[in-house]
Design an enzyme around this catalytic site. Sequence first.
Site, mmCIF file in Angstrom:
data_model
loop_
_atom_site.group_PDB
_atom_site.id
_atom_site.type_symbol
_atom_site.label_atom_id
_atom_site.label_comp_id
_atom_site.label_asym_id
_atom_site.label_seq_id
_atom_site.Cartn_x
_atom_site.Cartn_y
_atom_site.Cartn_z
ATOM 1 N N ASP A 64 0.799 -1.227 0.000
ATOM 2 C CA ASP A 64 0.000 0.000 0.000
ATOM 3 C C ASP A 64 0.834 1.281 0.000
ATOM 4 O O ASP A 64 0.346 2.340 -0.375
ATOM 5 C CB ASP A 64 -0.939 0.017 1.228
ATOM 6 C CG ASP A 64 -0.196 -0.192 2.549
ATOM 7 O OD1 ASP A 64 1.035 -0.339 2.528
ATOM 8 O OD2 ASP A 64 -0.862 -0.207 3.610
ATOM 9 N N HIS A 65 2.099 1.205 0.397
ATOM 10 C CA HIS A 65 2.881 2.430 0.550
ATOM 11 C C HIS A 65 3.507 2.889 -0.760
ATOM 12 O O HIS A 65 3.457 4.045 -1.148
ATOM 13 C CB HIS A 65 4.002 2.211 1.567
ATOM 14 C CG HIS A 65 3.544 2.369 2.991
ATOM 15 N ND1 HIS A 65 2.584 1.583 3.558
ATOM 16 C CD2 HIS A 65 3.928 3.239 3.958
ATOM 17 C CE1 HIS A 65 2.386 1.962 4.817
ATOM 18 N NE2 HIS A 65 3.183 2.960 5.078
ATOM 19 N N ASP A 119 4.215 -1.164 11.219
ATOM 20 C CA ASP A 119 3.751 0.173 10.874
ATOM 21 C C ASP A 119 3.186 0.801 12.136
ATOM 22 O O ASP A 119 2.409 0.159 12.863
ATOM 23 C CB ASP A 119 2.670 0.098 9.790
ATOM 24 C CG ASP A 119 2.404 1.481 9.236
ATOM 25 O OD1 ASP A 119 2.934 1.819 8.165
ATOM 26 O OD2 ASP A 119 1.676 2.255 9.907
ATOM 27 N N ARG A 379 0.048 12.914 10.104
ATOM 28 C CA ARG A 379 1.363 13.502 10.383
ATOM 29 C C ARG A 379 1.607 14.701 9.483
ATOM 30 O O ARG A 379 1.355 14.627 8.283
ATOM 31 C CB ARG A 379 2.475 12.461 10.139
ATOM 32 C CG ARG A 379 2.434 11.387 11.173
ATOM 33 C CD ARG A 379 3.584 10.409 11.078
ATOM 34 N NE ARG A 379 3.470 9.519 12.214
ATOM 35 C CZ ARG A 379 3.757 8.227 12.216
ATOM 36 N NH1 ARG A 379 4.226 7.663 11.131
ATOM 37 N NH2 ARG A 379 3.614 7.517 13.304
ATOM 38 N N SER A 535 7.094 7.219 12.759
ATOM 39 C CA SER A 535 7.025 5.928 12.076
ATOM 40 C C SER A 535 7.773 4.816 12.803
ATOM 41 O O SER A 535 8.683 5.058 13.591
ATOM 42 C CB SER A 535 7.614 6.126 10.682
ATOM 43 O OG SER A 535 8.226 4.973 10.222
ATOM 44 N N ARG A 537 9.538 2.738 11.127
ATOM 45 C CA ARG A 537 10.511 2.253 10.144
ATOM 46 C C ARG A 537 11.851 1.887 10.782
ATOM 47 O O ARG A 537 12.510 2.699 11.415
ATOM 48 C CB ARG A 537 10.683 3.265 8.998
ATOM 49 C CG ARG A 537 11.221 4.613 9.393
ATOM 50 C CD ARG A 537 11.135 5.606 8.244
ATOM 51 N NE ARG A 537 9.734 5.973 7.999
ATOM 52 C CZ ARG A 537 9.346 7.148 7.510
ATOM 53 N NH1 ARG A 537 10.225 8.066 7.186
ATOM 54 N NH2 ARG A 537 8.062 7.401 7.335
HETATM 55 C C1 MIC Z 1 4.358 6.393 8.163
HETATM 56 O O1 MIC Z 1 3.197 6.747 8.282
HETATM 57 O O2 MIC Z 1 5.316 7.116 8.475
HETATM 58 C C2 MIC Z 1 4.641 5.017 7.618
HETATM 59 C C3 MIC Z 1 5.245 5.172 6.291
HETATM 60 O O3 MIC Z 1 3.438 4.311 7.471
HETATM 61 C C4 MIC Z 1 5.554 4.312 8.614
HETATM 62 C C5 MIC Z 1 6.110 3.055 8.149
HETATM 63 C C6 MIC Z 1 7.246 3.215 7.215
HETATM 64 O O4 MIC Z 1 8.066 4.120 7.365
HETATM 65 O O5 MIC Z 1 7.322 2.383 6.308
HETATM 66 C C7 MIC Z 1 4.946 4.068 9.984
HETATM 67 O O6 MIC Z 1 4.075 4.782 10.390
HETATM 68 O O7 MIC Z 1 5.418 3.184 10.709
HETATM 69 FE FE1 SF4 Z 2 0.161 4.852 5.076
HETATM 70 FE FE2 SF4 Z 2 1.514 5.543 7.269
HETATM 71 FE FE3 SF4 Z 2 0.077 7.327 5.921
HETATM 72 FE FE4 SF4 Z 2 -1.138 5.464 7.257
HETATM 73 S S1 SF4 Z 2 0.142 7.062 8.100
HETATM 74 S S2 SF4 Z 2 -1.642 6.131 5.187
HETATM 75 S S3 SF4 Z 2 0.199 3.727 6.993
HETATM 76 S S4 SF4 Z 2 1.886 6.266 5.186
#
Ligand code: MIC
Ligand code: SF4
Length: 642
Positions: A64-65, A119, A379, A535, A537
């Site tokens: 999905d990302h 995530d 965010r 995140s 990550r």
């Molecule tokens: C995000 O919202 O920052 C992400 C991308 O979903 C991350 C995961 C990632 O960095 O792959 C998260 O929230 O953990």
């Molecule tokens: Fe995707 Fe992270 Fe954004 Fe949610 S917050 S939509 S999981 S990138």
Amino acid sequence: MGLTLTEKIIKSHIVDGEMKKGTEIGLKIDQTLTQDATGTMAYLQFEAMGVERVKTERSVAYIDHNTLQSGFENADDHRYIGSVAKKHGIWFSRPGNGICHQVHLERFGKPGKTLIGSDSHTPTGGGIGMLAFGAGGLDVAVAMGGGAYYITMPKVVRINLTGKLRDWVSAKDVILKVLQILSVKGGVGKVMEYGGEGVKTLSVPERATITNMGAELGATTSIFPSDRVTRAFLKAQGREEDWIGLEADQDAVYDEEVNIDLSELVPLAACPHSPDNVKTVEEIGGIRVDQVCIGSCTNSSLQDLLKAAHILKGKTVHPDVSLAIAPGSKQVYNMMAQCGALSDLIDAGARILECACGPCIGMGQSPNSKGVSLRTFNRNFEGRSGTKDAQVYLVSPETAAASAIAGVFTDPRGLGEMPPYVMPERFCINDNMVVPPAAPEDAEEVEVLRGPNIKPFPVNTPLADNIEAEVTLKVGDNITTDHIMPAGAKILPLRSNIPEISKHCFAVCDETFPSRALAAGKSILVGGVNYGQGSSREHAALAPLYLGVKAIICKSFARIHRQNLVNNGILPLEFVSESDYDGIEQGDELVIENIRDIILQDKDIVVKNKTRGTEIPVKCQLSERGRGMILAGGLLNFTKNS
Ligand code: MIC
Ligand code: SF4
């Protein structure tokens, strides 16, 4: 003494430790999820563990990302994840099926179960009564292999909801209110447990909006009871048998309480560049808007999109505004099409994006220079949208849609009467985009397909006796993992290639950092409070590891990031006295002597600043297991040794 809902689920899943606040506990994990941007690493780590088949009740790999596929890299990653999932017993949600958290809520989440996901917004599952945690990829790999997931036994905060939301005030405004009260570090070490009369007025997707954005409080997780509303939702998803009723005991004891009267809330917005910088929409006033985005795992349910469609019906998006809408799942998208609401969005001039994370993670739709962007996301960290000087505000779908028409920040309460949302009796159910795993007897035949962008992940060496290194970077408070390891359309495709992605480490703070760190060989980093928020990550630990970072000294850490550091054998050190932060400058040479011994015996740690001739006391609170990981150079080495 009665139990909180959180304690009840912990009690039925605890496999290590005791339910004593502040101590480490191990939980049995029923379900896992991964997404593609963290998934490749998680599955490489799972493969390295040598487990043939996942031991969970349900594990799902979502794509999905990273769905732009502007080069072969993403496509290769998707193919790898699809094949590794098939081989090892994991369900595979194909690209196009939707955002992991939305789809998991609709199709797989079960009240009373535990879930971890690679995530940070995995707590979305708390909306359906799951105890759901965001975790690093390695923790998810371990859980898939049947290992426990370790957390610190949390404090439990009761968020007592009374009253009912007024027209055009939204679940998003509830969580923005909580963020205003508690701030981005207010939830650290705590579970936010919602209760009270107001709960039953909120639908499951509304509850999920609230638990989703609990991640921005730094909370361990957030959870709602499982009640009649939950049952009706599961029934409409054709899964009534997955329902169980769950609530806290009447005499449960909470560590803290927050009271929110839903009927007193008004439309809110988180102003740049932090989710807790909350003001009322009225207060912000009619500032000009360049872009509006509706979607993300926070606000992309059918209910959210139907509200937006109602507001946009028969109108035209303001000529100076670009409106992008991404439905959260194929189910949502399809139902919007079937009832004609999609046509209302298209007609109004919305740019419909595929059901994926998209602009939320900077995959396209970056705002113009200094652009004001209203997003229903979770965010708004500086630069996350892909435009460094963009001004991103986090709002509800109602505020977003109203502002898209007006071209200025608009309080949706002026829109007249709000039509009630009635949940469909049956959602449109078609799981044809979820590929089941191969049967155990056929698994051997499945070939795991790896592309050239998939490089092995770095593994640390055991902790040395002494650390002597230069402070190659000093940063301030609330540094996010988006600062440490930025995402976006250019960098995200490199998630499977640590040597390449490391070249962008800390790019938002100092582009020269990666080359300086590599040249120095060994480094120590210095940070302020809440270091590593945001995140989950793991790349925010793996890239520094690759660049030679041995330790990070800061005022405090965010939970998931700290665990990722320990999992990878990087020492997470905290100043005993926060004012000592001022006693270290970038470029200083630091020495930590006999650190193996100190960790082994849990003694006090002193950092010598050779450049300034001073000594700085720091602490490193670790459980016995944590100590083992740090000494071994990370969780993988630790597991191999034990
Ligand atoms: C995000 O919202 O920052 C992400 C991308 O979903 C991350 C995961 C990632 O960095 O792959 C998260 O929230 O953990
Ligand atoms: Fe995707 Fe992270 Fe954004 Fe949610 S917050 S939509 S999981 S990138």
